[in-house]
Design a protein around this motif. Structure first.
Motif, short mmCIF file in Angstrom:
data_model
loop_
_atom_site.label_atom_id
_atom_site.label_comp_id
_atom_site.label_asym_id
_atom_site.label_seq_id
_atom_site.Cartn_x
_atom_site.Cartn_y
_atom_site.Cartn_z
N TYR A 188 0.82 -1.19 -0.03
CA TYR A 188 -0.13 -0.05 -0.02
C TYR A 188 0.91 1.25 -0.10
CZ TYR A 188 0.29 -0.02 5.22
OH TYR A 188 0.63 0.17 6.56
N MET A 189 1.96 1.17 0.37
CA MET A 189 2.92 2.45 0.42
C MET A 189 3.82 2.40 -0.84
SD MET A 189 2.05 4.00 3.12
CE MET A 189 2.78 5.69 2.86
N GLY A 190 3.79 1.35 -1.58
CA GLY A 190 4.79 1.35 -2.84
C GLY A 190 4.09 2.14 -4.02
N VAL A 191 2.73 2.99 -3.94
CA VAL A 191 2.29 3.58 -4.78
C VAL A 191 2.78 4.90 -4.79
CG1 VAL A 191 0.09 2.48 -4.75
CG2 VAL A 191 0.09 4.17 -3.19
N ILE A 192 3.53 5.40 -3.75
CA ILE A 192 4.07 6.66 -3.72
C ILE A 192 5.26 6.82 -4.68
CG2 ILE A 192 5.21 8.26 -1.87
CD1 ILE A 192 2.33 7.71 -1.14
N ALA A 193 5.85 5.51 -4.82
CA ALA A 193 7.12 5.41 -5.54
C ALA A 193 6.93 5.83 -7.20
CB ALA A 193 7.97 4.32 -5.36
N ALA A 194 5.92 5.46 -7.72
CA ALA A 194 5.88 5.51 -9.10
C ALA A 194 5.78 6.99 -9.52
CB ALA A 194 4.39 4.77 -9.51
N PRO A 195 4.99 7.74 -9.13
CA PRO A 195 5.00 9.37 -9.61
C PRO A 195 6.61 9.77 -9.22
CG PRO A 195 3.60 9.24 -7.57
CD PRO A 195 3.81 7.84 -8.11
N ILE A 196 7.14 9.45 -8.05
CA ILE A 196 8.38 10.05 -7.83
C ILE A 196 9.46 9.68 -8.76
CG2 ILE A 196 10.21 9.97 -6.19
CD1 ILE A 196 8.25 10.15 -3.96
N ASP A 197 9.36 8.20 -9.15
CA ASP A 197 10.24 7.82 -10.13
C ASP A 197 10.13 8.51 -11.73
OD1 ASP A 197 12.23 5.52 -10.70
OD2 ASP A 197 10.83 4.98 -12.40
N ASP A 336 8.96 -1.17 14.50
CA ASP A 336 9.05 -1.35 13.27
C ASP A 336 10.42 -1.02 12.52
OD1 ASP A 336 6.62 -2.76 12.39
OD2 ASP A 336 5.43 -0.83 12.68
N LEU A 337 11.36 -0.43 13.33
CA LEU A 337 12.45 0.07 12.80
C LEU A 337 13.61 -1.14 12.17
CD1 LEU A 337 13.87 2.77 15.23
CD2 LEU A 337 13.25 2.93 12.89
N ALA A 338 13.44 -2.44 12.97
CA ALA A 338 14.29 -3.45 12.42
C ALA A 338 13.57 -3.98 11.34
CB ALA A 338 14.30 -4.54 13.66
N THR A 339 12.58 -3.92 10.99
CA THR A 339 11.94 -4.38 9.56
C THR A 339 11.37 -3.35 8.81
OG1 THR A 339 10.01 -4.81 10.79
CG2 THR A 339 11.24 -6.57 10.63
N ILE A 340 12.20 -2.36 8.58
CA ILE A 340 11.72 -1.12 7.75
C ILE A 340 11.67 -1.47 6.39
CG2 ILE A 340 13.93 0.22 7.58
CD1 ILE A 340 10.83 1.82 8.97
N GLY A 341 12.46 -2.31 6.05
CA GLY A 341 12.37 -2.89 4.62
C GLY A 341 11.05 -3.20 4.17
N PHE A 342 10.20 -3.68 4.85
CA PHE A 342 8.68 -3.74 4.52
C PHE A 342 8.01 -2.57 3.93
CE2 PHE A 342 8.79 -7.34 7.52
CZ PHE A 342 8.62 -8.44 6.59
N PHE A 343 8.52 -1.39 4.26
CA PHE A 343 7.90 -0.20 3.89
C PHE A 343 8.56 0.37 2.62
CE2 PHE A 343 7.43 -0.32 8.62
CZ PHE A 343 6.05 0.55 8.79
N VAL A 344 9.68 -0.14 2.30
CA VAL A 344 10.20 0.51 0.99
C VAL A 344 10.45 -0.52 0.08
CG1 VAL A 344 11.46 2.70 2.27
CG2 VAL A 344 12.62 0.32 2.10
N ALA A 345 10.07 -1.97 0.32
CA ALA A 345 10.42 -2.85 -0.59
C ALA A 345 9.97 -2.60 -1.96
CB ALA A 345 10.13 -4.36 0.04
N ILE A 346 8.85 -2.33 -2.13
CA ILE A 346 7.87 -2.34 -3.53
C ILE A 346 8.51 -0.83 -4.10
CG2 ILE A 346 5.92 -1.60 -4.67
CD1 ILE A 346 6.13 -4.73 -4.20
N ALA A 347 8.89 0.02 -3.35
CA ALA A 347 9.39 1.22 -3.81
C ALA A 347 10.92 1.00 -4.52
CB ALA A 347 9.67 2.29 -2.78
#
Length: 452
Positions: A188-197, A336-347
């Motif tokens: 659900y946070m991956g959608v932020i990355a597409a317009p930025i890319d 959630d800091l130790a698994t912060i990769g979940f937030f940016v993985a799709i990005a």
């Protein structure tokens, strides 16, 4: 009915390393794969998830204390603790939305498959806790059980569509053909990355900047390998946490181990999944004959990619900096800091592994996540108290799932607690979602036309 719910609760309590193999074995048998093949696939996937659990455990047990020490060293003065997904998932399962979310989410998936609005066959029952959390928070915000059910349904529909939207990313960048990642912050946070890319693609000079672990390995030789990069980042985090040299070196070696071991255990899961996924796709294509169906699995699979692990380590201190600088923030990132990769993985996948671009989209993701988690403190605190996981007087929130735009927009919108910030998040997140949907929809249609 109570007996059925008791059985479901028992299976849920076994955790994903047992739940998912059982589901895979049942699916394999229903697809006429035979007892031996179904058992082998299920057990191999189970072993893979045990491996992921061990590696993620190494990550959280080593990185978690360092992140906490780093936050204290910065003297941020933040009063609300982020309990993370390890604290939020039990709240969701313990709520009265917990068990009902499983049949509701499965029913939504079946209906969407029947009306051909998704190509995702979800078997990741464990991560339905995200939908259950949304339902529980909406119920608290509205005081209505049925609005809670609506929250589950809406979240489920969005999740399965996210699995469809990001199929080009999971296929082409992560190499997970036949797999969808519809759940959690990754989707659900991956959608932020597409317009930025795409914005970067329009900036002369900047669009040529590309930093990946492969490039570092090519330019730096052995010093650019994921093992070495993970070790160096771990040492830096240790020093920022004011560990002594010995402790920093120990943390560095453990983070290097995570970089090396995670891709290996992910391969085990794929080895067990591929026969079942292929059989499921063949069955669905015979039934519907209108597209490439895929199996919905845990976003932990994405953590096996070196670029994701690198971004994860980089965003540990960056997230703390965002929390410190964000005006009005009360939430201390911790759980959630130790698994912060979940937030940016799709990005990372959207940017094709370009860590430079991920720094920008990931920062935008964490700003939105932390801001939303602040707005959800009272609601998650009430949920924690309702299920007896927090004594009166304390306050908690979480980046995952209380920082979710989906949960926030539904809870505040249906509950009528709408302020200027709600409209800002609706506009920003809605625009990013629509933009991403159109972008990848066009790409999928183009590929299908070329193949057809």
């Amino acid at each position: 009915m109570d007996a059925v719910l008791a059985v479901i609760q028992y299976i849920v309590d076994l955790g994903p390393s047992v739940m998912l193999p059982l589901i895979i074995i049942i699916i394999g048998l229903s697809l006429k794969q035979g007892v031996a093949k179904s058992l082998q696939s299920g057990l191999t996937i189970g072993v893979g998830f045990v491996g992921i659990g061990l590696v993620v455990g190494l990550l959280t047990e080593s990185l978690g204390p360092a992140a906490e020490a780093m936050a204290k060293n910065f003297n941020l003065g933040l009063t609300v603790i982020d309990v993370g997904w390890p604290g939020s998932a039990p709240m969701a399962w313990a709520s009265n939305m917990g068990l009902i979310a499983i049949p509701v989410a499965i029913a939504v998936n079946i209906v969407m498959l029947l009306i051909r609005s998704t190509h995702v066959l979800n078997v990741d029952i464990w991560n339905i806790w995200h939908m259950a959390f949304t339902g529980a928070i909406v119920q608290i915000a509205t005081g209505s059980f049925w609005w809670g059910i609506v929250g589950i349904i809406v979240h489920a529909v969005i999740a399965y569509k996210l699995g469809d939207i990001f199929s080009p990313v999971t296929d082409n960048f992560f190499g997970l053909e036949g797999v969808a990642i519809p759940h959690g912050t990754s989707a659900y946070m991956g959608v932020i990355a597409a317009p930025i890319d795409d914005l970067f693609e329009k900036i002369p000079g900047v669009k040529k900047i590309n930093v990946t672990t492969e490039q570092l390995e090519e330019k730096l030789g052995p010093f650019g390998q994921p093992l070495v990069i993970g070790t160096v980042l771990g040492i830096v985090i240790g020093l920022l946490a004011r560990y002594d040299i010995g402790q920093s070196l120990q943390l560095g070696v453990k983070m290097g181990a995570v970089m090396l071991l995670m891709p290996l255990v992910v391969k085990l899961i794929m080895q067990g999944l591929l026969p079942i996924a292929e059989a499921a796709r063949e069955m669905l294509q015979k039934r519907f004959s209108d597209g490439n169906y895929r199996i919905g699995l845990d976003p932990a699979l994405l953590l096996g990619h070196p670029q994701v692990i690198s971004a994860s380590l980089i965003f540990v201190p960056l997230t703390i900096i965002v929390a410190a600088l964000l005006p009005g923030n009360r939430v201390l990132p911790f759980g959630d800091l130790a698994t912060i990769g979940f937030f940016v993985a799709i990005a990372v996948g959207v940017h094709k592994g370009n860590i430079f671009r991920t720094l920008f989209s990931g920062t935008a993701i964490m700003v939105m996540t932390i801001w939303i988690s602040n707005q959800m403190v009272e609601l998650q605190t009430q949920l924690a108290q309702n299920v007896n996981l927090l004594p009166a007087g304390g306050q908690v929130s979480s980046l995952d799932q209380a920082g979710s735009p989906i949960t926030y927009l539904l809870a505040k919108g249906i509950g009528g607690d709408i302020a200027v910030g709600w409209f800002v998040i609706l506009a920003l997140y809605g625009a990013c979602f629509v933009y991403t949907f159109i972008k990848y929809r066009r790409r999928t249609l183009y590929v299908e036309s070329e193949l057809g």
